[in-house]
Design a protein around this motif. Sequence first.
Motif, PDB file in Angstrom:
ATOM      1  N   GLY A  12     -46.797   6.726   6.481  1.00 61.00           N
ATOM      2  CA  GLY A  12     -46.201   6.497   5.161  1.00 61.00           C
ATOM      3  C   GLY A  12     -47.189   6.089   4.100  1.00 61.00           C
ATOM      4  N   GLU A  13     -46.682   5.285   3.164  1.00 61.98           N
ATOM      5  CA  GLU A  13     -47.461   4.943   1.980  1.00 61.98           C
ATOM      6  C   GLU A  13     -48.424   3.788   2.250  1.00 61.98           C
ATOM      7  OE1 GLU A  13     -43.626   2.535   1.740  1.00 61.98           O
ATOM      8  OE2 GLU A  13     -44.225   4.533   2.407  1.00 61.98           O
ATOM      9  N   LEU A  14     -49.625   3.947   1.737  1.00 62.91           N
ATOM     10  CA  LEU A  14     -50.632   2.887   1.720  1.00 62.91           C
ATOM     11  C   LEU A  14     -51.129   2.862   0.286  1.00 62.91           C
ATOM     12  CD1 LEU A  14     -52.396   0.829   3.260  1.00 62.91           C
ATOM     13  CD2 LEU A  14     -53.990   2.693   3.743  1.00 62.91           C
ATOM     14  N   LEU A  15     -50.928   1.746  -0.383  1.00 64.80           N
ATOM     15  CA  LEU A  15     -51.180   1.724  -1.821  1.00 64.80           C
ATOM     16  C   LEU A  15     -51.660   0.350  -2.267  1.00 64.80           C
ATOM     17  CD1 LEU A  15     -48.428   0.070  -2.689  1.00 64.80           C
ATOM     18  CD2 LEU A  15     -47.392   2.326  -2.555  1.00 64.80           C
ATOM     19  N   ILE A  16     -51.945   0.245  -3.542  1.00 62.96           N
ATOM     20  CA  ILE A  16     -52.314  -1.034  -4.138  1.00 62.96           C
ATOM     21  C   ILE A  16     -51.121  -1.584  -4.900  1.00 62.96           C
ATOM     22  CG2 ILE A  16     -53.786  -2.195  -5.825  1.00 62.96           C
ATOM     23  CD1 ILE A  16     -55.380  -1.367  -3.417  1.00 62.96           C
ATOM     24  N   ASP A  17     -50.722  -2.820  -4.563  1.00 60.25           N
ATOM     25  CA  ASP A  17     -49.743  -3.555  -5.361  1.00 60.25           C
ATOM     26  C   ASP A  17     -50.523  -4.436  -6.339  1.00 60.25           C
ATOM     27  OD1 ASP A  17     -47.334  -2.694  -4.163  1.00 60.25           O
ATOM     28  OD2 ASP A  17     -47.559  -4.134  -2.527  1.00 60.25           O
ATOM     29  N   PHE A  18     -50.376  -4.178  -7.622  1.00 56.30           N
ATOM     30  CA  PHE A  18     -50.960  -5.068  -8.628  1.00 56.30           C
ATOM     31  C   PHE A  18     -49.941  -6.174  -8.908  1.00 56.30           C
ATOM     32  CE2 PHE A  18     -53.580  -1.361  -9.250  1.00 56.30           C
ATOM     33  CZ  PHE A  18     -54.814  -1.883  -9.579  1.00 56.30           C
ATOM     34  N   SER A 106     -43.258  -0.821 -10.959  1.00 56.92           N
ATOM     35  CA  SER A 106     -43.617   0.372 -11.743  1.00 56.92           C
ATOM     36  C   SER A 106     -44.642   1.137 -10.914  1.00 56.92           C
ATOM     37  CB  SER A 106     -44.233  -0.013 -13.094  1.00 56.92           C
ATOM     38  OG  SER A 106     -43.294  -0.694 -13.890  1.00 56.92           O
ATOM     39  N   PHE A 107     -44.323   2.392 -10.578  1.00 52.15           N
ATOM     40  CA  PHE A 107     -45.187   3.168  -9.691  1.00 52.15           C
ATOM     41  C   PHE A 107     -46.008   4.198 -10.461  1.00 52.15           C
ATOM     42  CE2 PHE A 107     -41.846   1.705  -6.798  1.00 52.15           C
ATOM     43  CZ  PHE A 107     -42.583   1.321  -5.697  1.00 52.15           C
ATOM     44  N   TYR A 108     -47.271   4.349 -10.055  1.00 48.63           N
ATOM     45  CA  TYR A 108     -48.140   5.420 -10.555  1.00 48.63           C
ATOM     46  C   TYR A 108     -48.443   6.307  -9.354  1.00 48.63           C
ATOM     47  CZ  TYR A 108     -48.334   3.015 -14.943  1.00 48.63           C
ATOM     48  OH  TYR A 108     -47.960   2.453 -16.138  1.00 48.63           O
ATOM     49  N   ARG A 109     -47.596   7.353  -9.198  1.00 45.57           N
ATOM     50  CA  ARG A 109     -47.597   8.090  -7.935  1.00 45.57           C
ATOM     51  C   ARG A 109     -47.524   9.593  -8.109  1.00 45.57           C
ATOM     52  NH1 ARG A 109     -43.031   8.444  -3.348  1.00 45.57           N
ATOM     53  NH2 ARG A 109     -44.281   8.201  -1.453  1.00 45.57           N
ATOM     54  N   LYS A 110     -47.462  10.112  -9.329  1.00 43.84           N
ATOM     55  CA  LYS A 110     -47.388  11.568  -9.497  1.00 43.84           C
ATOM     56  C   LYS A 110     -48.642  12.178  -8.883  1.00 43.84           C
ATOM     57  CE  LYS A 110     -46.210  15.106 -12.909  1.00 43.84           C
ATOM     58  NZ  LYS A 110     -45.033  15.566 -12.165  1.00 43.84           N
ATOM     59  N   ASN A 111     -48.450  13.039  -7.891  1.00 44.14           N
ATOM     60  CA  ASN A 111     -49.567  13.602  -7.115  1.00 44.14           C
ATOM     61  C   ASN A 111     -50.411  12.519  -6.438  1.00 44.14           C
ATOM     62  OD1 ASN A 111     -48.900  16.275  -7.800  1.00 44.14           O
ATOM     63  ND2 ASN A 111     -49.932  16.052  -9.770  1.00 44.14           N
ATOM     64  N   GLY A 112     -49.808  11.369  -6.179  1.00 42.84           N
ATOM     65  CA  GLY A 112     -50.514  10.318  -5.446  1.00 42.84           C
ATOM     66  C   GLY A 112     -50.867  10.794  -4.043  1.00 42.84           C
ATOM     67  N   SER A 137     -38.544   5.994   4.166  1.00 39.46           N
ATOM     68  CA  SER A 137     -38.051   7.124   3.377  1.00 39.46           C
ATOM     69  C   SER A 137     -39.037   7.546   2.288  1.00 39.46           C
ATOM     70  CB  SER A 137     -36.699   6.783   2.742  1.00 39.46           C
ATOM     71  OG  SER A 137     -36.859   5.850   1.692  1.00 39.46           O
ATOM     72  N   LEU A 138     -39.997   6.683   1.935  1.00 39.11           N
ATOM     73  CA  LEU A 138     -40.870   7.015   0.805  1.00 39.11           C
ATOM     74  C   LEU A 138     -41.804   8.179   1.105  1.00 39.11           C
ATOM     75  CD1 LEU A 138     -41.820   3.700  -1.000  1.00 39.11           C
ATOM     76  CD2 LEU A 138     -39.782   5.117  -1.147  1.00 39.11           C
ATOM     77  N   SER A 139     -42.069   8.427   2.377  1.00 39.59           N
ATOM     78  CA  SER A 139     -42.872   9.605   2.723  1.00 39.59           C
ATOM     79  C   SER A 139     -42.038  10.878   2.667  1.00 39.59           C
ATOM     80  CB  SER A 139     -43.488   9.442   4.117  1.00 39.59           C
ATOM     81  OG  SER A 139     -42.472   9.304   5.097  1.00 39.59           O
ATOM     82  N   MET A 140     -40.742  10.745   2.359  1.00 41.22           N
ATOM     83  CA  MET A 140     -39.866  11.921   2.300  1.00 41.22           C
ATOM     84  C   MET A 140     -39.400  12.230   0.878  1.00 41.22           C
ATOM     85  SD  MET A 140     -37.659  11.663   5.832  1.00 41.22           S
ATOM     86  CE  MET A 140     -37.101   9.971   5.826  1.00 41.22           C
ATOM     87  N   THR A 141     -40.003  11.565  -0.129  1.00 45.60           N
ATOM     88  CA  THR A 141     -39.569  11.807  -1.512  1.00 45.60           C
ATOM     89  C   THR A 141     -40.002  13.179  -2.012  1.00 45.60           C
ATOM     90  OG1 THR A 141     -41.555  10.704  -2.346  1.00 45.60           O
ATOM     91  CG2 THR A 141     -39.556   9.368  -2.174  1.00 45.60           C
ATOM     92  N   ARG A 170     -36.556   2.856  -2.887  1.00 42.45           N
ATOM     93  CA  ARG A 170     -37.182   2.539  -4.171  1.00 42.45           C
ATOM     94  C   ARG A 170     -36.706   3.598  -5.157  1.00 42.45           C
ATOM     95  NH1 ARG A 170     -37.696  -1.664  -2.270  1.00 42.45           N
ATOM     96  NH2 ARG A 170     -39.559  -2.715  -1.463  1.00 42.45           N
ATOM     97  N   VAL A 171     -35.654   3.261  -5.906  1.00 38.70           N
ATOM     98  CA  VAL A 171     -34.961   4.241  -6.752  1.00 38.70           C
ATOM     99  C   VAL A 171     -35.895   5.003  -7.697  1.00 38.70           C
ATOM    100  CG1 VAL A 171     -33.205   4.495  -8.558  1.00 38.70           C
ATOM    101  CG2 VAL A 171     -32.737   3.086  -6.539  1.00 38.70           C
ATOM    102  N   PRO A 172     -36.883   4.337  -8.372  1.00 38.30           N
ATOM    103  CA  PRO A 172     -37.728   5.076  -9.331  1.00 38.30           C
ATOM    104  C   PRO A 172     -38.556   6.208  -8.716  1.00 38.30           C
ATOM    105  CG  PRO A 172     -37.985   2.695  -9.623  1.00 38.30           C
ATOM    106  CD  PRO A 172     -37.226   2.900  -8.354  1.00 38.30           C
ATOM    107  N   LEU A 173     -38.710   6.202  -7.396  1.00 35.48           N
ATOM    108  CA  LEU A 173     -39.573   7.207  -6.765  1.00 35.48           C
ATOM    109  C   LEU A 173     -38.830   8.483  -6.368  1.00 35.48           C
ATOM    110  CD1 LEU A 173     -41.894   4.970  -4.571  1.00 35.48           C
ATOM    111  CD2 LEU A 173     -42.386   6.047  -6.765  1.00 35.48           C
ATOM    112  N   TRP A 174     -37.525   8.511  -6.568  1.00 36.29           N
ATOM    113  CA  TRP A 174     -36.741   9.701  -6.208  1.00 36.29           C
ATOM    114  C   TRP A 174     -36.375  10.484  -7.462  1.00 36.29           C
ATOM    115  CZ3 TRP A 174     -36.014  11.099  -1.204  1.00 36.29           C
ATOM    116  CH2 TRP A 174     -36.291  10.115  -0.232  1.00 36.29           C
TER     117      TRP A 174
END
Length: 331
Positions: A12-18, A106-112, A137-141, A170-174
């Motif tokens: 799944g997702e591995l990211l930076i949380d600011f 707030s996610f910055y993920r377009k083409n992440g 589920s985030l790996s299935m968006t 995470r509603v904003p990611l769908w």
Amino acid sequence: MHAKNIDVTALGELLIDFTPSGLSEQGNRLMEVNPGGAPANLLSMLTKLGHSTSFIGKVGDDMFGRLLKDVLNDVGIGTENLIVSKTDNTTLAFVHIKDDGDRDFSFYRKNGADVRLSSGEVNAELLSRTRIFHYGSLSMTAEPAASATEYALSCAKNYGALCSFDPNLRVPLWDNLAHAKERIKYGLSQCDILKIAEEELEFITGCTDIQEGVRSLRSSYNIPLIGVTCGKKGASLFYAGKDCTDGLGLHESLPTFKKVKTIDTTGAGDTFGACILHDILVHGFTDFTKERLHSMLLFANAAASLVTEKKGALRVMPGEKEIRGLIAQGL
């Protein structure tokens, strides 16, 4: 027969949380770089409890991606199937913490990079050595990561691994909630172990009552072990063996620990889920009793409570001694 020498592999997702970290001298908001991503948080807790773990995912070949790989290595999570992309940037999330410690994102993920993981990049051999495979589920968006998740699941099942699912909505990611519901229902159809938040249970079943929601899930999906987390209100566990007739089976509920000072709830659910998997790895996926459910809940609630006392999650998981210490103080 492949030797099962990895306790848990997560995809799944591995990211930076600011995360907010005060104000600068100029009055500007400071943000702390916290390594995150629910599947990696879960593996970090399991590693802290002495289990062998490995991560399947993708980061960018940028300062954040390199940091994340270093952090996984430092924590002790296997990175043999962590892909470093030359073309995609590491996904970023900016966290707003409310007064009660809860969060908005707030996610910055377009083409992440995490969404760009393809089926061909999933190491099936790794899954052949895994006792439990965990996914969200985030790996299935979006594609190709959605197909990569399905491929990894099919491999894990073929090799006899237990499958653990955390919808982690995470509603904003769908692109839309109908898509989210369809993908989460697919995830439910594949799992043996489910960790679900009460609002996610309501989203899927339409039931505001937790027991009704669990019955509704069980009427559609064969999920033996279901954990429902309710934030500050605690959590419940439901185990249904083959002879379960009421849709609930054995069940137990416990409040959370009141003695902790919550500042950031990031990773609490992941910590809880990890502790449930820890118990299964130690005691097996049979012989559940009401007493066992009670002790599982007590341990998982204590660990999840402790992680809320610190900012971030991946680097600050509590150890067993600290967890037992909180349990000794009582609820």
